[in-house]
Design an enzyme around this catalytic site. Structure first.
Site, PDB file in Angstrom:
ATOM      1  N   TYR A   1      -2.984   9.205  13.893  1.00 50.27           N
ATOM      2  CA  TYR A   1      -1.795   8.360  13.697  1.00 50.27           C
ATOM      3  C   TYR A   1      -1.084   8.150  15.036  1.00 50.27           C
ATOM      4  CZ  TYR A   1       3.140   7.377  12.947  1.00 50.27           C
ATOM      5  OH  TYR A   1       4.406   6.854  13.049  1.00 50.27           O
TER       6      TYR A   1
ATOM      7  N   SER B   1       6.716   5.369  17.982  1.00 48.53           N
ATOM      8  CA  SER B   1       7.188   6.689  17.552  1.00 48.53           C
ATOM      9  C   SER B   1       7.351   7.611  18.753  1.00 48.53           C
ATOM     10  CB  SER B   1       6.137   7.271  16.598  1.00 48.53           C
ATOM     11  OG  SER B   1       6.342   8.647  16.421  1.00 48.53           O
TER      12      SER B   1
ATOM     13  N   LYS C   1      -0.456   4.617  17.614  1.00 47.44           N
ATOM     14  CA  LYS C   1       0.803   4.121  18.212  1.00 47.44           C
ATOM     15  C   LYS C   1       0.643   3.984  19.725  1.00 47.44           C
ATOM     16  CE  LYS C   1       3.303   3.813  14.504  1.00 47.44           C
ATOM     17  NZ  LYS C   1       3.519   2.484  13.949  1.00 47.44           N
TER      18      LYS C   1
ATOM     19  N   SER D   1       0.843  -1.207   0.000  1.00 43.34           N
ATOM     20  CA  SER D   1       0.000   0.000   0.000  1.00 43.34           C
ATOM     21  C   SER D   1       0.871   1.247   0.000  1.00 43.34           C
ATOM     22  CB  SER D   1      -0.942  -0.002   1.208  1.00 43.34           C
ATOM     23  OG  SER D   1      -0.213  -0.092   2.415  1.00 43.34           O
ATOM     24  N   ASN D   2       2.105   1.136   0.516  1.00 42.46           N
ATOM     25  CA  ASN D   2       3.002   2.301   0.497  1.00 42.46           C
ATOM     26  C   ASN D   2       4.422   1.878   0.117  1.00 42.46           C
ATOM     27  OD1 ASN D   2       3.323   5.112   0.827  1.00 42.46           O
ATOM     28  ND2 ASN D   2       4.309   4.789   2.804  1.00 42.46           N
TER      29      ASN D   2
HETATM   30  P1  NAD Z   1       6.458   2.731   5.155  1.00 41.45           P
HETATM   31  O1  NAD Z   1       5.108   3.219   4.794  1.00 41.45           O
HETATM   32  O2  NAD Z   1       7.574   2.938   4.179  1.00 41.45           O
HETATM   33  O3  NAD Z   1       6.407   1.183   5.530  1.00 41.45           O
HETATM   34  C1  NAD Z   1       5.259   0.558   6.064  1.00 41.45           C
HETATM   35  C2  NAD Z   1       4.995  -0.678   5.240  1.00 41.45           C
HETATM   36  O4  NAD Z   1       3.832  -1.334   5.734  1.00 41.45           O
HETATM   37  C3  NAD Z   1       4.712  -0.344   3.766  1.00 41.45           C
HETATM   38  O5  NAD Z   1       5.516  -1.181   2.957  1.00 41.45           O
HETATM   39  C4  NAD Z   1       3.226  -0.666   3.580  1.00 41.45           C
HETATM   40  O6  NAD Z   1       2.928  -1.095   2.267  1.00 41.45           O
HETATM   41  C5  NAD Z   1       3.041  -1.755   4.635  1.00 41.45           C
HETATM   42  N1  NAD Z   1       1.674  -1.914   5.131  1.00 41.45           N
HETATM   43  C6  NAD Z   1       0.847  -0.980   5.656  1.00 41.45           C
HETATM   44  N2  NAD Z   1      -0.326  -1.529   6.008  1.00 41.45           N
HETATM   45  C7  NAD Z   1      -0.238  -2.862   5.697  1.00 41.45           C
HETATM   46  C8  NAD Z   1      -1.124  -3.965   5.798  1.00 41.45           C
HETATM   47  N3  NAD Z   1      -2.368  -3.816   6.283  1.00 41.45           N
HETATM   48  N4  NAD Z   1      -0.700  -5.170   5.378  1.00 41.45           N
HETATM   49  C9  NAD Z   1       0.558  -5.332   4.862  1.00 41.45           C
HETATM   50  N5  NAD Z   1       1.425  -4.331   4.742  1.00 41.45           N
HETATM   51  C10 NAD Z   1       1.037  -3.103   5.153  1.00 41.45           C
HETATM   52  O7  NAD Z   1       6.853   3.383   6.557  1.00 41.45           O
HETATM   53  P2  NAD Z   1       8.230   3.380   7.346  1.00 41.45           P
HETATM   54  O8  NAD Z   1       8.735   4.762   7.371  1.00 41.45           O
HETATM   55  O9  NAD Z   1       9.082   2.273   6.867  1.00 41.45           O
HETATM   56  O10 NAD Z   1       7.681   3.055   8.801  1.00 41.45           O
HETATM   57  C11 NAD Z   1       7.634   1.743   9.328  1.00 41.45           C
HETATM   58  C12 NAD Z   1       6.927   1.767  10.663  1.00 41.45           C
HETATM   59  O11 NAD Z   1       7.610   2.673  11.534  1.00 41.45           O
HETATM   60  C13 NAD Z   1       5.480   2.292  10.591  1.00 41.45           C
HETATM   61  O12 NAD Z   1       4.708   1.557  11.502  1.00 41.45           O
HETATM   62  C14 NAD Z   1       5.610   3.740  11.025  1.00 41.45           C
HETATM   63  O13 NAD Z   1       4.433   4.215  11.598  1.00 41.45           O
HETATM   64  C15 NAD Z   1       6.711   3.643  12.057  1.00 41.45           C
HETATM   65  N6  NAD Z   1       7.417   4.920  12.237  1.00 41.45           N
HETATM   66  C16 NAD Z   1       7.958   5.552  11.160  1.00 41.45           C
HETATM   67  C17 NAD Z   1       8.593   6.783  11.328  1.00 41.45           C
HETATM   68  C18 NAD Z   1       9.172   7.518  10.147  1.00 41.45           C
HETATM   69  O14 NAD Z   1       9.484   8.696  10.281  1.00 41.45           O
HETATM   70  N7  NAD Z   1       9.374   6.880   8.991  1.00 41.45           N
HETATM   71  C19 NAD Z   1       8.689   7.338  12.609  1.00 41.45           C
HETATM   72  C20 NAD Z   1       8.143   6.660  13.690  1.00 41.45           C
HETATM   73  C21 NAD Z   1       7.517   5.438  13.492  1.00 41.45           C
HETATM   74  C1  UD1 Z   2       6.198  13.879  11.727  1.00 39.30           C
HETATM   75  C2  UD1 Z   2       4.971  13.610  12.538  1.00 39.30           C
HETATM   76  C3  UD1 Z   2       5.250  12.439  13.483  1.00 39.30           C
HETATM   77  C4  UD1 Z   2       5.704  11.223  12.704  1.00 39.30           C
HETATM   78  C5  UD1 Z   2       6.913  11.602  11.854  1.00 39.30           C
HETATM   79  C6  UD1 Z   2       7.330  10.476  10.948  1.00 39.30           C
HETATM   80  C7  UD1 Z   2       3.723  15.717  12.679  1.00 39.30           C
HETATM   81  C8  UD1 Z   2       3.260  16.807  13.576  1.00 39.30           C
HETATM   82  N1  UD1 Z   2       4.543  14.800  13.237  1.00 39.30           N
HETATM   83  O1  UD1 Z   2       7.234  14.270  12.629  1.00 39.30           O
HETATM   84  O2  UD1 Z   2       4.077  12.116  14.206  1.00 39.30           O
HETATM   85  O3  UD1 Z   2       6.059  10.166  13.569  1.00 39.30           O
HETATM   86  O4  UD1 Z   2       6.608  12.731  11.030  1.00 39.30           O
HETATM   87  O5  UD1 Z   2       6.427  10.260   9.907  1.00 39.30           O
HETATM   88  O6  UD1 Z   2       3.374  15.663  11.506  1.00 39.30           O
HETATM   89  N2  UD1 Z   2       9.253  20.867   8.015  1.00 39.30           N
HETATM   90  C9  UD1 Z   2       9.365  22.013   7.252  1.00 39.30           C
HETATM   91  N3  UD1 Z   2       8.937  21.969   5.944  1.00 39.30           N
HETATM   92  C10 UD1 Z   2       8.426  20.822   5.376  1.00 39.30           C
HETATM   93  C11 UD1 Z   2       8.338  19.652   6.167  1.00 39.30           C
HETATM   94  C12 UD1 Z   2       8.744  19.712   7.501  1.00 39.30           C
HETATM   95  O7  UD1 Z   2       9.817  23.052   7.727  1.00 39.30           O
HETATM   96  O8  UD1 Z   2       8.048  20.851   4.197  1.00 39.30           O
HETATM   97  C13 UD1 Z   2       9.725  20.908   9.414  1.00 39.30           C
HETATM   98  C14 UD1 Z   2       8.649  20.595  10.442  1.00 39.30           C
HETATM   99  O9  UD1 Z   2       8.028  21.766  10.858  1.00 39.30           O
HETATM  100  C15 UD1 Z   2       9.478  19.942  11.554  1.00 39.30           C
HETATM  101  C16 UD1 Z   2      10.657  19.308  10.833  1.00 39.30           C
HETATM  102  O10 UD1 Z   2      10.711  19.918   9.548  1.00 39.30           O
HETATM  103  O11 UD1 Z   2       9.988  20.936  12.393  1.00 39.30           O
HETATM  104  C17 UD1 Z   2      10.515  17.805  10.664  1.00 39.30           C
HETATM  105  O12 UD1 Z   2       9.230  17.552  10.094  1.00 39.30           O
HETATM  106  P1  UD1 Z   2       8.774  16.087   9.648  1.00 39.30           P
HETATM  107  O13 UD1 Z   2       9.829  15.474   8.802  1.00 39.30           O
HETATM  108  O14 UD1 Z   2       7.397  16.179   9.095  1.00 39.30           O
HETATM  109  O15 UD1 Z   2       8.790  15.260  11.018  1.00 39.30           O
HETATM  110  P2  UD1 Z   2       8.026  15.578  12.397  1.00 39.30           P
HETATM  111  O16 UD1 Z   2       7.093  16.689  12.275  1.00 39.30           O
HETATM  112  O17 UD1 Z   2       9.066  15.661  13.453  1.00 39.30           O
END
Ligand code: NAD
Ligand code: UD1
Length: 338
Positions: free
Chosen positions: A149, A124, A153, A34-35
């Site tokens: 979201y 997260s 978590k 899906s992503n």
């Molecule tokens: P991502 O979207 O790249 O990876 C998530 C994967 O899960 C994708 O490949 C998607 O296709 C799959 N998926 C979603 N729903 C599904 C389902 N029902 N069945 C099977 N597959 C499914 O995201 P990511 O950045 O790799 O994040 C991984 C995990 O870490 C997520 O749970 C996300 O919430 C968590 N997380 C990410 C961040 C971040 O900044 N990337 C920060 C904190 C937590």
């Molecule tokens: C966001 C989410 C957080 C999630 C994480 C990973 C929010 C409020 N928080 O974190 O819940 O776990 O992503 O998916 O959305 N910024 C800019 N310009 C941009 C994009 C971001 O200035 O176009 C700034 C934001 O204001 C922030 C920093 O960059 O200060 C990081 O932003 P982002 O990468 O979206 O992460 P978080 O907001 O920390």
């Protein structure tokens, strides 16, 4: 040892799969794409020279998950499968609660049915909420989230806490990630967001490559040294190494534990943009805009527990993150779509 990665084709999952394979583990991936896309998994196989058993299933479908568990007999699970776009979760809360909570429940049911006792969960820093001051420590009470979201978590963490009480043989590690950026140094795998990126680094790299006209910095009037928000950016390969250490920890200890994966060092938006420009010797077109609703001024980890409990510390710096993010984007301007 065989590890089942739910959502393992995604950004963090495929980097973790790579490091698990490099450390001698077998990897099974279940993803509904899906992503993400299967190409990421193919590239991990090419980089490591090892095979990954790949199942295209919706992890919400408990019967299918149980079938794969019966077939593959994994020793441990890492649960990455979730929807993660904050803004979208505000528009579509039911879809977010359904997907994120159902995937968790179906994995836990399949584990119970097949005797798998070990699981790592991707949580997260967002669960610390607005009430806690940075640096965040794992023993702080969770705070209130600003979006569905974040609440998924927080709720899933509670589900794991409740389930842990039912079976002393369970071993559960909740990893709270801070802000993962960067890519594998080969530039073969990296972050490939669909549509307009919400997160800062993909917005920077897409602006640098010419897909976006300009980056908007969301506010420069915060109470921080340069007025822009500070975050704990962590290289995705360090995060992947943290998962390998967490798998070792699963094998050593039973019960449930929560561990931050961050560097412990905050950088501002402008510091990140400037580091990106310097290390890649290029200009990023940006303007200062207004604040984004829900953003905290400062968010960073106390990273000492991961060092103590896992023996893990982030090794890569901001320059590595900026160089590797750009290397991935430059080599793959359209992501995995070529
Ligand atoms: P991502 O979207 O790249 O990876 C998530 C994967 O899960 C994708 O490949 C998607 O296709 C799959 N998926 C979603 N729903 C599904 C389902 N029902 N069945 C099977 N597959 C499914 O995201 P990511 O950045 O790799 O994040 C991984 C995990 O870490 C997520 O749970 C996300 O919430 C968590 N997380 C990410 C961040 C971040 O900044 N990337 C920060 C904190 C937590
Ligand atoms: C966001 C989410 C957080 C999630 C994480 C990973 C929010 C409020 N928080 O974190 O819940 O776990 O992503 O998916 O959305 N910024 C800019 N310009 C941009 C994009 C971001 O200035 O176009 C700034 C934001 O204001 C922030 C920093 O960059 O200060 C990081 O932003 P982002 O990468 O979206 O992460 P978080 O907001 O920390």
């Amino acid at each position: 040892m065989k590890i089942f990665l739910a959502g393992g084709a995604g950004y963090i999952g495929c980097h973790t799969a790579l490091q698990l394979l490099n450390n001698g583990y077998e990897v099974v991936i279940a993803d509904n794409f899906s992503n993400s896309c299967p190409e990421a998994v193919k590239r991990v196989e090419a980089l490591t020279g090892k095979k990954i058993a790949l199942y295209e299933i919706d992890v919400q479908d408990g019967a299918k998950v149980k079938e794969v568990f019966a077939q593959e007999q994994p020793d441990a699970v890492i649960h990455f499968a979730g929807l993660k776009a904050v803004g979208e979760s505000v528009q579509q809360p039911i879809r977010y609660y359904r997907n994120n909570i159902n995937t968790t429940l179906s994995l836990l049911e399949a584990m119970e049915a097949t005797g798998v006792k070990k699981i790592i969960f991707s949580s997260s820093a967002t669960v610390y909420g607005e009430e806690n001051p940075s640096p965040y420590k794992e023993n702080m009470p969770k705070g209130s989230c600003t979006n569905p979201y974040g609440w998924t978590k927080s709720m899933m963490e509670q589900i794991f806490q409740d389930v842990a009480l039912t079976d002393p043989e369970l071993s559960i590690v909740i990893l709270r990630y801070f802000n993962p950026i960067g890519a594998h140094e080969s530039g073969e795998i990296g972050e490939d967001p669909k549509g307009i990126p919400n997160n800062l680094m993909p917005y920077i790299t897409q602006t640098a490559v010419g897909i976006r006209e300009k980056l908007t910095v969301f506010g420069d009037d915060y109470d921080t040294p340069d007025g822009t928000c500070q975050r704990d950016y962590i290289h995705v390969m360090d995060l992947a190494d943290g998962h390998v250490k967490a798998v070792e920890y699963l094998n050593r200890e039973q019960g449930i534990d929560i561990i931050n994966l961050g560097t412990g060092t905050p950088y501002s938006v402008l510091e990140l943009v400037n580091a990106f420009q310097k290390v890649n010797d290029m200009k990023v077109n940006y303007v200062i805009g207004t604040r984004r609703a829900g953003d905290l001024p400062v968010c960073y980890a106390d990273a000492s527990k991961a060092a103590r409990v896992l023996g893990w510390k982030a090794k890569r710096g901001l320059e590595d993150m900026c160089r590797d993010s750009w290397n991935w984007q430059r080599k793959n301007p359209q992501g995995y779509r070529k």
